[in-house]
Design a protein around this motif. Structure first.
Motif, PDB file in Angstrom:
ATOM      1  N   UNK A  66       0.809  -1.226   0.000  1.00  0.00           N
ATOM      2  CA  UNK A  66       0.000   0.000   0.000  1.00  0.00           C
ATOM      3  C   UNK A  66       0.835   1.265   0.000  1.00  0.00           C
ATOM      4  N   UNK A  67       2.031   1.187  -0.575  1.00  0.00           N
ATOM      5  CA  UNK A  67       2.967   2.309  -0.547  1.00  0.00           C
ATOM      6  C   UNK A  67       3.112   3.000  -1.900  1.00  0.00           C
ATOM      7  N   UNK A  68       2.525   2.422  -2.937  1.00  0.00           N
ATOM      8  CA  UNK A  68       2.728   2.952  -4.275  1.00  0.00           C
ATOM      9  C   UNK A  68       3.986   2.463  -4.938  1.00  0.00           C
ATOM     10  N   UNK A  69       4.780   1.658  -4.231  1.00  0.00           N
ATOM     11  CA  UNK A  69       6.002   1.092  -4.808  1.00  0.00           C
ATOM     12  C   UNK A  69       5.653  -0.206  -5.518  1.00  0.00           C
ATOM     13  N   UNK A 166      -2.277  -1.386  -3.707  1.00  0.00           N
ATOM     14  CA  UNK A 166      -0.888  -0.955  -3.669  1.00  0.00           C
ATOM     15  C   UNK A 166      -0.702   0.500  -4.083  1.00  0.00           C
ATOM     16  N   UNK A 167      -1.531   0.994  -4.987  1.00  0.00           N
ATOM     17  CA  UNK A 167      -1.372   2.360  -5.491  1.00  0.00           C
ATOM     18  C   UNK A 167      -2.257   3.364  -4.778  1.00  0.00           C
ATOM     19  N   UNK A 168      -2.965   2.920  -3.737  1.00  0.00           N
ATOM     20  CA  UNK A 168      -3.861   3.809  -3.014  1.00  0.00           C
ATOM     21  C   UNK A 168      -5.242   3.198  -2.910  1.00  0.00           C
ATOM     22  N   UNK A 169      -6.021   3.610  -1.910  1.00  0.00           N
ATOM     23  CA  UNK A 169      -7.322   2.980  -1.676  1.00  0.00           C
ATOM     24  C   UNK A 169      -8.338   3.219  -2.778  1.00  0.00           C
ATOM     25  N   UNK A 224       6.473   5.148  10.374  1.00  0.00           N
ATOM     26  CA  UNK A 224       5.375   4.276  10.761  1.00  0.00           C
ATOM     27  C   UNK A 224       4.605   3.871   9.504  1.00  0.00           C
ATOM     28  N   UNK A 225       3.913   2.753   9.591  1.00  0.00           N
ATOM     29  CA  UNK A 225       3.114   2.313   8.443  1.00  0.00           C
ATOM     30  C   UNK A 225       1.951   3.255   8.196  1.00  0.00           C
ATOM     31  N   UNK A 226       1.451   3.900   9.240  1.00  0.00           N
ATOM     32  CA  UNK A 226       0.405   4.909   9.046  1.00  0.00           C
ATOM     33  C   UNK A 226       0.897   6.047   8.154  1.00  0.00           C
ATOM     34  N   UNK A 227       2.154   6.449   8.324  1.00  0.00           N
ATOM     35  CA  UNK A 227       2.719   7.484   7.472  1.00  0.00           C
ATOM     36  C   UNK A 227       2.845   6.999   6.029  1.00  0.00           C
ATOM     37  N   UNK A 228       3.238   5.737   5.858  1.00  0.00           N
ATOM     38  CA  UNK A 228       3.406   5.169   4.509  1.00  0.00           C
ATOM     39  C   UNK A 228       2.079   5.189   3.761  1.00  0.00           C
ATOM     40  N   UNK A 229       1.026   4.668   4.393  1.00  0.00           N
ATOM     41  CA  UNK A 229      -0.269   4.633   3.704  1.00  0.00           C
ATOM     42  C   UNK A 229      -0.875   6.027   3.590  1.00  0.00           C
ATOM     43  N   UNK A 230      -0.609   6.894   4.562  1.00  0.00           N
ATOM     44  CA  UNK A 230      -1.143   8.247   4.519  1.00  0.00           C
ATOM     45  C   UNK A 230      -0.574   9.083   3.394  1.00  0.00           C
ATOM     46  N   UNK A 231       0.651   8.764   2.964  1.00  0.00           N
ATOM     47  CA  UNK A 231       1.269   9.515   1.870  1.00  0.00           C
ATOM     48  C   UNK A 231       0.436   9.455   0.593  1.00  0.00           C
TER      49      UNK A 231
END
Length: 240
Positions: A66-69, A166-169, A224-231
């Motif tokens: 879920x990071x866009x990578x 992976x590319x966003x919700x 944090x993983x919250x920061x990763x998905x929040x990006x």
């Protein structure tokens, strides 16, 4: 819902030095050396990090979910099954506790164990996500199927896992195939700790433990993983 449960997960990037393929090296011989080194280093790192007080599980992978990578991707075939389009799937390389750490459900079968991927240069078992099953294995028992990908030998599907956006919700999940992480044969990886307590409080213990077990391995981009998905939602939040 991005498909991951991100609270209390701390992530970081690492870079493991691997053997360089020299001119004249046979590809399979170089890959065998590389996988051997990577497997030993990953095992040592996981063992040390699991021993940290307050750590519930440890994951190592080639990309964060879920990071866009994006991972690698390729076409594949399913023996005995004719597919209407040109099938394509994204590759992900993960450790056994990857799904537990990120809260990704195992819908059928099982996740990887320590034996998967051992004793062979290429993976012999794979996992697929639900989007893969819906798109390419509709009407079948996916655990009875094999797939030809990453080498010429069919690989048995041993588990089906939940979809991750992976590319966003707001982007649909792609079909994905998961392999044991040591088979990635690349040193640039990510590590994640599922912890009891505040995730960032484990940044110091993570740095110290990595220095003990792998002082030559750079550790960076601690988030944090919250920061990763929040990006993935930053622009939308700014506009709103």
């Amino acid at each position: 819902d991005a498909g991951v449960a991100s609270p209390q997960v701390l992530t970081a990037a690492i870079s493991i030095t691997l053997p360089v393929q020299q001119p004249g090296d046979v590809l399979d011989a170089w890959a065998k050396r590389t996988v051997s080194v990577l497997d030993a280093r990953i095992d040592a790192i996981q063992t040390r990090l699991r021993a940290l007080p307050g750590v519930e599980s440890v994951a190592i992978a080639n990309r964060l979910p879920a990071s866009g990578d994006w991972g690698w991707n390729s076409v594949f075939s399913i023996p005995g099954r004719t597919l209407d389009d040109t099938p394509s799937a994204e590759w992900r390389f993960v450790s056994p506790d990857y799904f537990r750490t990120f809260g990704i459900p195992v819908n059928a079968g099982r996740a990887f164990d320590a034996k998967d991927g051992s004793g062979a240069l290429y993976p012999t078992q794979v996992l697929v996500n639900q989007a893969f099953v819906d798109r390419y294995l509709s009407g079948t028992d996916p655990l009875s199927q094999t797939i030809v990908i990453f080498g010429d030998q069919p690989k048995r599907i041993v588990g089906v896992v939940g979809n991750v956006h992976q590319a966003g919700p707001d982007r649909p999940p792609n079909a994905e195939v998961y392999f044991p992480v040591a088979k990635a044969a690349v040193g640039d990886l990510v590590v994640a700790l599922k912890v009891r307590g505040t995730a960032l409080a484990f940044a110091g213990p993570l740095r110290r433990a990595m220095h003990e077990v792998a002082p030559d391995v750079p550790l960076y981009s601690i988030r944090t993983m919250d920061d990763v998905t929040g990006d993935k939602l930053l622009l939308r939040r700014f506009n709103m």
